[in-house]
Design a protein around this motif. Structure first.
Motif, short mmCIF file in Angstrom:
data_model
loop_
_atom_site.label_atom_id
_atom_site.label_comp_id
_atom_site.label_asym_id
_atom_site.label_seq_id
_atom_site.Cartn_x
_atom_site.Cartn_y
_atom_site.Cartn_z
N VAL A 1 29.74 -3.19 -25.51
CA VAL A 1 29.32 -3.42 -26.90
C VAL A 1 29.02 -2.09 -27.55
CG1 VAL A 1 27.63 -4.52 -28.42
CG2 VAL A 1 28.35 -5.68 -26.32
N LEU A 2 29.53 -1.92 -28.77
CA LEU A 2 29.21 -0.73 -29.57
C LEU A 2 28.36 -1.18 -30.74
CD1 LEU A 2 29.60 2.29 -30.21
CD2 LEU A 2 31.64 1.67 -31.51
N VAL A 3 27.13 -0.65 -30.81
CA VAL A 3 26.19 -1.00 -31.87
C VAL A 3 26.19 0.13 -32.90
CG1 VAL A 3 23.86 -1.77 -32.42
CG2 VAL A 3 24.78 -2.15 -30.13
N ARG A 4 26.44 -0.23 -34.16
CA ARG A 4 26.54 0.78 -35.21
C ARG A 4 25.48 0.52 -36.28
NH1 ARG A 4 33.05 1.48 -35.98
NH2 ARG A 4 32.35 3.36 -37.02
N GLY A 5 24.93 1.60 -36.83
CA GLY A 5 23.94 1.43 -37.87
C GLY A 5 23.17 2.70 -38.14
N GLU A 6 22.44 2.69 -39.25
CA GLU A 6 21.64 3.85 -39.63
C GLU A 6 20.49 4.05 -38.65
OE1 GLU A 6 20.27 3.20 -43.59
OE2 GLU A 6 22.29 3.00 -44.43
N PRO A 7 19.88 5.25 -38.66
CA PRO A 7 18.71 5.49 -37.81
C PRO A 7 17.59 4.50 -38.15
CG PRO A 7 19.53 7.56 -38.72
CD PRO A 7 20.28 6.47 -39.41
N GLY A 8 16.93 4.00 -37.11
CA GLY A 8 15.78 3.14 -37.33
C GLY A 8 16.08 1.68 -37.60
N THR A 9 17.34 1.27 -37.48
CA THR A 9 17.68 -0.12 -37.78
C THR A 9 17.48 -1.07 -36.59
OG1 THR A 9 19.99 0.45 -37.33
CG2 THR A 9 19.32 0.36 -39.64
#
Length: 455
Positions: free
Chosen positions: A172-180
């Protein structure tokens, strides 16, 4: 018939024809309706029948709508109140809302507008009740998934996908801004799988030098590296886009063949590891630039989960803030019951570039500096007190709240008259005291950096 349409509504109006017509309209729309000719009869009604919404005329003999609202709330604290005025005065309605009314209607009342107001009031009530339900659940147990708490569609989709993917071994690749909450997702994927009894090994790829990272991944027989320590469990690679070329090759072999290189001269070692990776960078661009192997990217991203920013799910802020408040009041042994309405408004209006992590830090600070029973705007960091729209920016209509429109009108008028509250009050048709009261609010919220001149 929906739950909203079964809401109980008490209509109070001293005009018989208006009262009867409004009650009949609401009944035809599916609401459960009772009516009363004045405030005293209304108080008698609620002794045996508890309403969800009180719709009351503002001007009535004996007891006006505002007084009735306060008396009803002594017995039914959570009742929503809509006031009606025949005077067409926004000032009168705004004053009632300042006293605690939920919304207002101007006579003569049109059915479409009535239904719109009721829909808004009941939606707000439903959100409030759901927030209370969640608070009860969260108070019963310490949440291990703070970043995934909330009722928004965006975070609900993340929770659903995590639940679907967790039982498998797929990468699984989790993508998102810092702190999400990317690490939170990794932890939930691990804890919800049949690997939960095995290790969860976290590696910060950006925090380790390139040469050191390769050695740390492989290790030795005497000191196994991250890959072998995660055997039977989950390997979480944070900032995976920062993996150096050699480390990418090692990870690719693990994903393709299920083995890692051993010490020189020895056969590769079989390792049973599930890989969850996270990135806040544009990893697609790094692949295009040749800085990240495309074959590794495809292996890692069999399933991709995008974490929404807190700005994208601002409706979750009250529930998250309440959870953090409980956590830190226990930790610091403070007797803080909640947030004032204005403090909660500041939290919801802020964009939160640092996302859930920034909100958590903000609430911890507020708990530390608060010596009362409620968190007020003055307890919040000054940097979050900026309004979502600049004070001198023309508010969009539709798209702006009445408060934003009012603030714009007051500040621009004051600018036009050189800061004179008396002149501005005359132009706006309101009292100088109200302008002074609003300016005090704007200063407390950080909209005005200094006291405006009064005359």
């Amino acid at each position: 018939m929906s739950a909203a349409r079964r809401a109980r509504i008490l209509v109070v109006d001293d005009e018989p024809a208006a009262r009867s017509a409004l009650a009949e309209l609401l009944k035809e729309e599916g609401y459960e309706v009772r009516s009363a000719a004045d405030g005293f009869k209304a108080l008698g009604r609620i002794e045996t029948w508890v309403p969800d919404v009180l719709i009351t005329d503002l001007k009535m003999p004996g007891m006006d709508g505002v007084e009735l609202m306060h008396k009803v709330r002594e017995q039914v604290p959570d009742v929503s109140v809509v006031v009606m005025t025949a005077y067409g005065s926004i000032e009168t309605a705004v004053s009632a809302m300042q006293d605690g009314a939920t919304d207002f209607l101007t006579k003569p009342i049109s059915l479409p507008h009535l239904l719109t107001v009721l829909e808004r009031v009941l939606e707000h009530r439903a959100l409030r009740e759901e927030a209370e339900r969640l608070r009860g659940l969260l108070a019963a147990r310490q949440s291990t998934s703070t970043g995934l708490t909330g009722n928004s569609r965006a975070i609900a989709q993340v929770r659903e996908l995590v639940g679907q993917v967790a039982p498998s071994k797929v990468s699984v690749l989790v993508r998102g801004e810092p702190g999400t909450g990317k690490e939170t997702v990794a932890r939930l994927l691990h804890e919800s799988s049949d690997r939960s009894d095995g290790p969860l090994v976290s590696v910060g790829c950006r925090a380790i030098d390139d040469d050191v990272l390769e050695k740390e991944l492989l290790g030795s027989d005497a000191a196994p590296g991250y890959l072998r320590r995660a055997d039977g469990g989950t390997l979480f690679l944070d900032d995976v886009d920062a993996l150096p070329t050699k480390a990418q090759r090692i990870l690719l072999r693990l994903l393709q063949e299920g083995v890692v290189d051993a010490e020189s001269g020895k056969a590769p070692v079989a390792v049973d590891v599930r890989v969850v990776a996270a990135t806040e960078a544009d990893i697609d661009a790094r692949v295009q630039e040749g800085k990240f192997r495309d074959d590794l990217f495809f292996r890692l991203g069999v399933v991709q989960i995008r974490m929404p920013s807190l700005k994208e799910r601002s409706e979750d802020i009250p529930v998250l803030a309440a959870e953090f408040l409980r956590r830190y009041t226990r930790h610091y042994r403070k007797g803080i019951d909640g947030f004032t309405e204005r403090a909660l408004g500041v939290l919801v209006a802020y964009d939160w570039p640092g996302n859930v992590r920034e909100l958590q830090s903000c609430i911890e600070r507020a708990v530390v500096v608060c010596n009362g029973n409620e968190i007020e705007p003055r307890h919040l960091p000054r940097e979050i007190m900026q309004p979502g729209r600049a004070a001198d920016e023309t508010p969009a209509i539709p798209g702006s709240s009445m408060r934003e429109i009012e603030r714009y009108a007051i500040l621009r008028t004051l600018e036009h008259v050189g800061g004179s509250t008396s002149k501005a009050a005359k132009i706006l048709g309101i009292s100088p005291r109200k302008i002074q009261y609003r300016l005090a609010e704007y200063r407390e919220e950080g909209i005005l950096p200094q006291r405006a001149r009064r005359t």
